[in-house]
Motif scaffolding. Structure first.
Motif, PDB file in Angstrom:
ATOM      1  N   SER A  69      63.662  32.286  49.520  1.00  0.00           N
ATOM      2  CA  SER A  69      64.879  32.163  48.687  1.00  0.00           C
ATOM      3  C   SER A  69      64.515  32.410  47.238  1.00  0.00           C
ATOM      4  O   SER A  69      63.491  31.923  46.761  1.00  0.00           O
ATOM      5  N   PHE A  70      65.335  33.143  46.532  1.00  0.00           N
ATOM      6  CA  PHE A  70      65.057  33.518  45.144  1.00  0.00           C
ATOM      7  C   PHE A  70      66.045  32.791  44.229  1.00  0.00           C
ATOM      8  O   PHE A  70      67.256  32.923  44.400  1.00  0.00           O
ATOM      9  N   ASP A  71      65.514  32.017  43.274  1.00  0.00           N
ATOM     10  CA  ASP A  71      66.433  31.235  42.418  1.00  0.00           C
ATOM     11  C   ASP A  71      66.601  31.846  41.029  1.00  0.00           C
ATOM     12  O   ASP A  71      67.299  31.286  40.186  1.00  0.00           O
ATOM     13  N   PHE A 286      74.566  32.452  34.242  1.00  0.00           N
ATOM     14  CA  PHE A 286      75.558  32.192  35.302  1.00  0.00           C
ATOM     15  C   PHE A 286      75.664  33.370  36.263  1.00  0.00           C
ATOM     16  O   PHE A 286      76.342  33.300  37.273  1.00  0.00           O
ATOM     17  N   GLN A 287      74.988  34.465  35.946  1.00  0.00           N
ATOM     18  CA  GLN A 287      75.050  35.686  36.779  1.00  0.00           C
ATOM     19  C   GLN A 287      74.088  35.618  37.956  1.00  0.00           C
ATOM     20  O   GLN A 287      73.932  36.594  38.687  1.00  0.00           O
ATOM     21  N   ARG A 288      73.416  34.466  38.140  1.00  0.00           N
ATOM     22  CA  ARG A 288      72.539  34.332  39.308  1.00  0.00           C
ATOM     23  C   ARG A 288      73.366  34.317  40.584  1.00  0.00           C
ATOM     24  O   ARG A 288      74.428  33.686  40.637  1.00  0.00           O
ATOM     25  N   VAL A 289      72.886  35.033  41.592  1.00  0.00           N
ATOM     26  CA  VAL A 289      73.510  34.983  42.914  1.00  0.00           C
ATOM     27  C   VAL A 289      72.387  34.750  43.925  1.00  0.00           C
ATOM     28  O   VAL A 289      71.221  35.039  43.637  1.00  0.00           O
ATOM     29  N   PRO A 290      72.707  34.236  45.102  1.00  0.00           N
ATOM     30  CA  PRO A 290      71.635  34.027  46.081  1.00  0.00           C
ATOM     31  C   PRO A 290      71.066  35.343  46.594  1.00  0.00           C
ATOM     32  O   PRO A 290      71.770  36.349  46.673  1.00  0.00           O
ATOM     33  N   PHE A 291      69.766  35.321  46.856  1.00  0.00           N
ATOM     34  CA  PHE A 291      69.141  36.370  47.663  1.00  0.00           C
ATOM     35  C   PHE A 291      68.178  35.640  48.582  1.00  0.00           C
ATOM     36  O   PHE A 291      67.281  34.934  48.106  1.00  0.00           O
TER      37      PHE A 291
END
Ligand code: GP9
Ligand code: MN
Length: 428
Positions: A69-71, A286-291
């Motif tokens: 998981s990438f945070d 806030f532009q982080r999304v899950p990968f």
């Protein structure tokens, strides 16, 4: 023209990074699921509301020891939104500064996309989406990308209460798509694009199983409800995967395609996140999304590298053991050591572990403070980062607007013949 292609090729070759050999081929020969989590942002992970986790199923996947998981993974879309996300993930090319490349260039351009690369290595490739085939010009673009199949809305039962917003409700869509997936020859590459968690986050009463939030912004307060519903749909899908045994023969990749709540709702977001204010720096973070890369037996964990959608294709190809040393891709393997962690946004802004740049202002990423005076070496560093971002974006734009890939072919890659593909339901 072809001299531009040489400029691009030299840049890419000069910035090529060796992949992480520890992960090379760990998923070789496995089926690949790409699960597109519509408008799903990283802040939803472990987010609680109404005395419950908003996304318990996705949280469980995120924290599983079999999931990478990438945070610090960011969406990098421009006006093309979902279309830009699909373009980046399957080509490692940026969307355009205006409009959507899938619409303006998808039909006629030459691409060397994931479905074609994997299709030429024995994979059957299929995309599934509960919206009409022409949206974002997918039906034409997918032929350029070499998709064998495109199961769009016409393939599913179109009862009126099956739809909401942009297309079919995710639970029904994923259940019907699963029936088609089971008929695909293996190994397959199957992309499943959800859509219920989409602005303005409408959901019928019977599916509302969590309270709306109370920011007072009606287009924000439904977000947790559609995200919760999407999460339940993901949970049902993972149960189906286990029931069929496909979970043991597949790698399942999840990504959020872009932000759900835009910068126009800063007050509501500040309330949602219990922050006293929400400035440009906060909006960039806030532009982080899950990968997430989930596979039985994978050496998982939370990976903190800073990266984005442009980096997904090289990462996946290394996991599948597919040679990828002479393609034109602007991203790098997220697992590669010593990779550049400058994440380019479409408007030239960027986030990196040390500095964030938002319309000309520099911030310290760790504290959010604006950078006052810079030491000479810091000045040089931020200039290098800005130049890298500007160069990557402009060279990628050249590839798209100049259709440069028609002048270049990776070793062993066969040019895609678009007329060989048709997505009609009654196709032979
Ligand atoms: C359209 C759906 C939503 O088919 O994928 O697209 P978006 O509005 O997110 O670009
Ligand atoms: Mn989208």
């Amino acid at each position: 023209d072809s001299s531009d292609m040489n400029t691009v090729k030299n840049y890419i070759n000069n910035n090529r990074l060796p992949s992480n050999v520890q992960y090379t081929g760990v998923a070789k020969g496995k089926n690949v699921f790409i699960i597109h989590l519509e408008s799903f942002q990283q802040f939803l992970i472990d987010f609680k509301w109404d005395n419950q986790e908003v996304t318990p199923n996705i949280n469980k996947l995120y924290h599983s020891k079999s999931t990478l998981s990438f945070d610090n993974f960011f969406n990098q879309v421009g006006q093309g939104k979902t279309a830009d996300a699909e373009l980046m993930l399957e080509n490692s090319l940026f969307g355009l500064p205006e409009g959507a490349a899938m619409v303006t260039d998808g039909t006629s351009n030459t691409f060397q996309a994931a479905p074609a690369i994997l299709g030429q290595r024995g994979y059957t490739t299929a995309s599934f989406h509960g919206d009409v085939p022409s949206f974002w010009n997918r039906d034409n673009t997918y032929k350029s990308w070499g998709y064998d199949y495109f199961f769009s809305s016409k393939y599913y039962k179109d009862k009126k209460d099956y739809n909401i917003g942009y297309g079919m409700k995710d639970k029904i869509f994923l259940r019907d798509a699963a029936n088609y997936v089971q008929q695909l020859p293996q190994p397959f590459y199957a992309k499943l694009i959800t859509v219920t968690n989409h602005y303005p986050y409408l959901l019928d009463k019977k599916n509302q199983t969590i309270q709306k939030t109370n920011t007072g912004d009606s287009t924000v307060d439904g977000y947790v409800q559609t995200a919760h519903y999407l999460d339940q749909a993901v949970g049902e899908f993972m149960d189906w995967l286990q029931a069929t045994g496909l979970d043991k023969k597949s790698v399942v990749i999840f990504y959020g395609d872009h932000y759900g709540i835009s910068a126009n709702h800063k007050k509501a977001v500040a309330k949602l996140l219990n922050k006293k204010d929400f400035d440009n720096f906060d909006n960039a973070q806030f532009q982080r999304v899950p990968f997430m890369i989930h596979m039985n037996g994978l050496q998982g964990g939370i990976n903190h590298t800073y990266g984005g959608e442009i980096d997904v294709l090289p990462t996946i190809l290394n996991l599948l053991g597919v040679k990828n040393d002479d393609t034109i891709q602007f991203g790098t393997d997220l697992l590669a050591p010593k990779r550049s962690e400058v994440v380019a946004f479409r408007n030239g802004d960027f986030v990196a572990p040390d500095f964030t740049k938002v319309n000309g202002t520099y911030y310290y990423t760790k504290t959010g403070e604006t950078v006052g005076s810079l030491t000479p070496e810091q000045q040089q560093k931020v200039e290098q980062m800005s130049n890298r971002v500007d160069t990557e974006l402009s060279l990628s734009d050249k590839v798209i607007t100049g259709d440069l890939l028609r002048f270049y072919k990776p070793k062993g890659f066969q040019k895609v013949v678009k007329k060989d593909y048709s997505y009609n339901k009654n196709k032979s």
